[in-house]
Design a protein around this motif. Sequence first.
Motif, PDB file in Angstrom:
ATOM      1  N   PHE A 289     -70.642  63.524   5.129  1.00  0.00           N
ATOM      2  CA  PHE A 289     -69.588  64.042   5.591  1.00  0.00           C
ATOM      3  C   PHE A 289     -69.489  64.370   7.027  1.00  0.00           C
ATOM      4  O   PHE A 289     -68.964  63.843   7.831  1.00  0.00           O
ATOM      5  N   PHE A 290     -70.439  65.373   7.292  1.00  0.00           N
ATOM      6  CA  PHE A 290     -70.639  65.651   8.647  1.00  0.00           C
ATOM      7  C   PHE A 290     -71.111  64.579   9.541  1.00  0.00           C
ATOM      8  O   PHE A 290     -70.633  64.339  10.565  1.00  0.00           O
ATOM      9  N   MET A 291     -71.958  63.695   8.977  1.00  0.00           N
ATOM     10  CA  MET A 291     -72.555  62.473   9.771  1.00  0.00           C
ATOM     11  C   MET A 291     -71.164  61.447  10.190  1.00  0.00           C
ATOM     12  O   MET A 291     -71.474  60.939  11.117  1.00  0.00           O
ATOM     13  N   ASN A 292     -70.647  61.431   9.194  1.00  0.00           N
ATOM     14  CA  ASN A 292     -69.317  60.447   9.398  1.00  0.00           C
ATOM     15  C   ASN A 292     -68.589  61.019  10.500  1.00  0.00           C
ATOM     16  O   ASN A 292     -68.210  60.360  11.361  1.00  0.00           O
ATOM     17  N   HIS A 293     -68.102  62.114  10.480  1.00  0.00           N
ATOM     18  CA  HIS A 293     -67.484  62.982  11.527  1.00  0.00           C
ATOM     19  C   HIS A 293     -68.089  62.585  12.843  1.00  0.00           C
ATOM     20  O   HIS A 293     -67.510  62.434  13.813  1.00  0.00           O
ATOM     21  N   LEU A 294     -69.440  62.814  12.911  1.00  0.00           N
ATOM     22  CA  LEU A 294     -70.091  62.886  14.412  1.00  0.00           C
ATOM     23  C   LEU A 294     -70.317  61.325  14.666  1.00  0.00           C
ATOM     24  O   LEU A 294     -69.997  61.183  15.766  1.00  0.00           O
ATOM     25  N   VAL A 295     -70.686  60.514  13.731  1.00  0.00           N
ATOM     26  CA  VAL A 295     -70.742  59.091  14.237  1.00  0.00           C
ATOM     27  C   VAL A 295     -69.551  58.531  14.610  1.00  0.00           C
ATOM     28  O   VAL A 295     -69.268  57.889  15.541  1.00  0.00           O
ATOM     29  N   ARG A 296     -68.357  58.865  13.985  1.00  0.00           N
ATOM     30  CA  ARG A 296     -67.045  58.412  14.325  1.00  0.00           C
ATOM     31  C   ARG A 296     -66.805  58.681  15.852  1.00  0.00           C
ATOM     32  O   ARG A 296     -66.239  58.009  16.543  1.00  0.00           O
ATOM     33  N   GLN A 297     -67.090  60.301  16.089  1.00  0.00           N
ATOM     34  CA  GLN A 297     -66.685  60.511  17.334  1.00  0.00           C
ATOM     35  C   GLN A 297     -67.535  59.953  18.458  1.00  0.00           C
ATOM     36  O   GLN A 297     -67.092  59.718  19.682  1.00  0.00           O
ATOM     37  N   TYR A 298     -68.723  59.843  18.245  1.00  0.00           N
ATOM     38  CA  TYR A 298     -69.665  59.130  19.045  1.00  0.00           C
ATOM     39  C   TYR A 298     -69.252  57.540  19.301  1.00  0.00           C
ATOM     40  O   TYR A 298     -69.391  57.302  20.465  1.00  0.00           O
ATOM     41  N   TYR A 299     -68.987  56.763  18.281  1.00  0.00           N
ATOM     42  CA  TYR A 299     -68.518  55.513  18.430  1.00  0.00           C
ATOM     43  C   TYR A 299     -67.144  55.339  19.370  1.00  0.00           C
ATOM     44  O   TYR A 299     -67.201  54.514  19.957  1.00  0.00           O
ATOM     45  N   GLU A 300     -66.504  56.219  19.227  1.00  0.00           N
ATOM     46  CA  GLU A 300     -65.039  56.246  20.001  1.00  0.00           C
ATOM     47  C   GLU A 300     -65.185  56.578  21.384  1.00  0.00           C
ATOM     48  O   GLU A 300     -64.424  56.279  22.175  1.00  0.00           O
ATOM     49  N   GLN A 301     -66.517  57.118  21.481  1.00  0.00           N
ATOM     50  CA  GLN A 301     -66.782  57.360  23.192  1.00  0.00           C
ATOM     51  C   GLN A 301     -67.830  56.578  23.609  1.00  0.00           C
ATOM     52  O   GLN A 301     -68.335  56.773  24.745  1.00  0.00           O
ATOM     53  N   GLY A 302     -67.923  55.490  23.048  1.00  0.00           N
ATOM     54  CA  GLY A 302     -68.602  54.208  23.619  1.00  0.00           C
ATOM     55  C   GLY A 302     -70.057  54.245  23.373  1.00  0.00           C
ATOM     56  O   GLY A 302     -70.858  53.280  23.784  1.00  0.00           O
ATOM     57  N   THR A 303     -70.457  54.814  22.488  1.00  0.00           N
ATOM     58  CA  THR A 303     -71.939  54.625  21.738  1.00  0.00           C
ATOM     59  C   THR A 303     -72.068  53.584  20.954  1.00  0.00           C
ATOM     60  O   THR A 303     -71.313  53.347  20.093  1.00  0.00           O
ATOM     61  N   HIS A 304     -73.169  53.038  21.182  1.00  0.00           N
ATOM     62  CA  HIS A 304     -73.497  51.794  20.096  1.00  0.00           C
ATOM     63  C   HIS A 304     -74.334  52.477  19.257  1.00  0.00           C
ATOM     64  O   HIS A 304     -75.539  53.334  19.407  1.00  0.00           O
ATOM     65  N   ILE A 305     -74.140  52.298  17.979  1.00  0.00           N
ATOM     66  CA  ILE A 305     -74.837  53.105  16.696  1.00  0.00           C
ATOM     67  C   ILE A 305     -75.227  51.929  15.674  1.00  0.00           C
ATOM     68  O   ILE A 305     -74.617  50.993  15.173  1.00  0.00           O
ATOM     69  N   VAL A 306     -76.552  52.114  15.335  1.00  0.00           N
ATOM     70  CA  VAL A 306     -77.290  51.543  14.349  1.00  0.00           C
ATOM     71  C   VAL A 306     -77.603  52.692  13.202  1.00  0.00           C
ATOM     72  O   VAL A 306     -78.190  53.408  13.500  1.00  0.00           O
ATOM     73  N   LEU A 307     -77.123  52.303  11.989  1.00  0.00           N
ATOM     74  CA  LEU A 307     -77.214  53.211  10.737  1.00  0.00           C
ATOM     75  C   LEU A 307     -78.142  52.711   9.655  1.00  0.00           C
ATOM     76  O   LEU A 307     -77.824  51.546   9.403  1.00  0.00           O
ATOM     77  N   VAL A 308     -79.073  53.212   9.253  1.00  0.00           N
ATOM     78  CA  VAL A 308     -79.836  53.050   8.065  1.00  0.00           C
ATOM     79  C   VAL A 308     -79.254  53.807   6.792  1.00  0.00           C
ATOM     80  O   VAL A 308     -79.761  55.059   6.817  1.00  0.00           O
ATOM     81  N   ASP A 309     -78.500  53.205   5.820  1.00  0.00           N
ATOM     82  CA  ASP A 309     -78.025  54.023   4.971  1.00  0.00           C
ATOM     83  C   ASP A 309     -78.539  53.613   3.611  1.00  0.00           C
ATOM     84  O   ASP A 309     -79.479  52.547   3.232  1.00  0.00           O
ATOM     85  N   THR A 310     -78.505  54.737   2.552  1.00  0.00           N
ATOM     86  CA  THR A 310     -79.207  54.628   1.123  1.00  0.00           C
ATOM     87  C   THR A 310     -78.003  54.841   0.247  1.00  0.00           C
ATOM     88  O   THR A 310     -78.425  55.619  -0.709  1.00  0.00           O
ATOM     89  N   GLY A 311     -76.712  54.578   0.526  1.00  0.00           N
ATOM     90  CA  GLY A 311     -75.878  55.004  -0.778  1.00  0.00           C
ATOM     91  C   GLY A 311     -74.465  54.783  -0.185  1.00  0.00           C
ATOM     92  O   GLY A 311     -73.533  55.458  -0.889  1.00  0.00           O
ATOM     93  N   ASN A 312     -74.170  53.634   0.559  1.00  0.00           N
ATOM     94  CA  ASN A 312     -72.986  53.388   0.944  1.00  0.00           C
ATOM     95  C   ASN A 312     -72.247  54.520   1.399  1.00  0.00           C
ATOM     96  O   ASN A 312     -70.812  54.766   1.305  1.00  0.00           O
ATOM     97  N   SER A 313     -72.866  55.497   2.316  1.00  0.00           N
ATOM     98  CA  SER A 313     -71.923  56.936   2.784  1.00  0.00           C
ATOM     99  C   SER A 313     -71.006  56.245   4.027  1.00  0.00           C
ATOM    100  O   SER A 313     -69.981  57.057   4.245  1.00  0.00           O
ATOM    101  N   TYR A 314     -71.386  55.285   4.716  1.00  0.00           N
ATOM    102  CA  TYR A 314     -70.601  54.947   5.781  1.00  0.00           C
ATOM    103  C   TYR A 314     -69.995  53.598   5.609  1.00  0.00           C
ATOM    104  O   TYR A 314     -69.500  52.922   6.537  1.00  0.00           O
TER     105      TYR A 314
END
Length: 851
Positions: free
Chosen positions: A474-499
Amino acid sequence: MRNVMKASTIESKFPLLAVEGGCIISKDADITAAFRVELPELFTVTGAEYEAMHAAWCKAVKVLPEYSVVLKQDWFIRERYRPEVTNEAEAGASGSVRQEGRRSSQIGGEQASFLSRSYERHFNERPFLNHACFLYLTKTTKERARMQSDFSTLCRGNIIPKEVNPDTARAFLESVDQFERIINDSGLVTLTRLTDEEITGTPDSPGLIEKYFSLSLDDTTVLQDMELKAEGFRVGNKHVCLHTLSDTDDLPGRVSTESRYERLSTDRSDCLLSFAAPVGLLLACDHIYNQWLFLDDSAENLRRFEKSARNMHSLARYSRSNQINKEWIDRYLNEAHSFGLTSIRAHFDVMAWSDDAEELRRIRNDAGSQLAKMECRPRHNTVDAATLYWAAMPGNAGDFPAEESFYTFIEPALCFFTGETNYRSSSSPFGIKMCDRISGKPLHLDISDEPMRRGWITNRNKFVLGPSGSGKSFFMNHLVRQYYEQGTHIVLVDTGNSYQGLCELIHNKTKGGDGIYFTYTEEHPISFNPFYTDDYVFETEKLDSIATLLLTLWKSADEKVSKTELTEIGNAVSGYIGRIRADRSIRPSFDTFYQYLKGEFREELESREIEVRREEFDIRNLLTTLRPYYRGGRYDFLLNSPSEIDLLSKRFIVFEIDAIKDNKELFPIVTIVLMEVFINKMRRLKGIRKMLIIEEAWKALASNNMASYVQYLYKTVRKHFGEVVTVTQEVQDIISSPIVKEAIINNSDCKILLDQRKFMNRFDAIQTLLGLTDKEKAQILSINMSNHPGRKYKEVWIGLGGVQSAVYATEVSKQEYLAYTTEESEKIEVQRRAESLGGDIELAIKQLAEK
């Protein structure tokens, strides 16, 4: 007509003459230097640091001359949060609201504004306690220092200005400079000298004196009438109550520099606050906490006590109390002479107010109970309330009534100084939104750029540790969303459909232009095309990653690759790239590469002047091994994606690898492809922030190839404005690979831990592995110990390079919760609602949030 009203004007009683050179000059020739004080943040100070802070105050006070007054004034004003990104209709804000550190959010796109607006609306009008601290150093005279309350300027008809002694003033200002230097050199407390405009105000904004007369820190302060009576006083519609510590009978039997905060302490750790914290940030009402020190002639004081002791002794036969008093005076004199202590007078008071009579009664009880927690005797002062208020005016400390003070020493008196302030927002424009763990006020927190500039960290990499259910994803979703909104390119390796929810929301809002989600199902197997780029630019790293991919397809993990094989694979890749560049009609894919390998490259290999022997490079074996990935083969879908997507331009990419993590043929290929995607971004996107997030690291780091990639990334990503984030439930998952352990732990200056109470009995091992201090351990073990029952949130600890660390709350709006949730039932409900609305996830979230 003669004025018969029992009223007077402030002008006639006003004791201040002028403000010049940063000093306040009173009509009685007192000189006052005013400072703004910055204290450490709440729950971030250790016992040793409280001791160091106390020692710094002691050294500083001792440099001041005789008949100086030290007034430390802490303001605690209730305010309401004002949204940053909203319009007036959404805000619905009224009255006087102010926000510290206002900044414009750099948010792009409708999707971003949707979640950001929901966040700001959620916190709109959230009350919090704003803290401001000021310090006044006043040089007065012997006569003024002994004045009683009946000689206050409030009681005089007129005030005749006196002349300032130039020599005395010069010596005092030199000592003030020394005082400032000593405190600032401590590194814990910062003093900033107030300017003339900050004290007196300007035509556009009120100054500190005007704010004091209105009991408000608001920049739109309006002066109101005051009613000063013996039983209390009123400023405008604010009725004030005053609790004082003005007699030794009111004081506790023992004081210290810090106290243990039981609500956030465990049997293995202590959460510390200053001794006076109960009447500081822990008193949740509008109030001012005044801390007074009066530096008289210490030798004269001691002589007076010697004389008093002799008198008490001579009268001891008439009353036992005289003998007891004599013994107490002797103890005081023995302490002074034995340890060379300075005799001073002190006074402390809590001035609280409210415009509601019922609330004022509650505040009066709260203030008294908080003083009782300090083991003090609460004394509700109604006799000298108006006089004490008048004396606490900036620059008017010489008006303090001497009978309201008690004799003590500098060291115990300074224990009553507050030593902390509330959480501060970062000054950087980039960052994430977290919350104050006490009031729930949103904070702007930069854990990447500002710490780098300040030298707290040397890289932006992050390590996140939290057991299942602690709110890690949940915290990582919150962090990733805000980084994305500020122009960050994000690549995620997930193991449980968290994102998945956040990715689908981004994909939906960008009309498929972003939010790419790779996952494996029987109906839609995972598919890539590592040979495709929009601009046909293939840098060295991309060519090397394609070659590594082909070697992984060809050789098993225990087979060695010869230098000749490595060279020829590289030649084949380079030749194919040259071929598709020359003929753009050839569709880049694994199929056309295989055809090139089987045709042109094989012919060129066999026609070489210097023969390449089969045992050196067996192209037949290579073609046979690669055949399952060619058209009609078992895995022909894997590297021949029909979607011509250049992942270089996509800012939010999720690789969900849970379904293939145990597949020995697919998993190594997928890991190499996703690493190639990030390395390509890292090398080609100049000046753009990039972030690689590896969830549940041990699964993604199982292969040697992946481990070497991660080791390479952690050491070089900082040079390319990037960061790698590793997220795991168990530290053992990281240390199982010695190479990766060294790469991740040693190259992650930002460490983020969630609730560790499950590991409390073995937290010492975690502390040793992560290199945490005892202070950081105490902060981590206090997570979620005393959460507010009326708010839904979980706490998280963020440590930056062992220099800065604190616990924050992750609290979000209902809309954000539905976008981030990993609960299966909630995710399904969102998906069903979206399907019924034609795939509009945002509208589905809005409706469910309202429901």
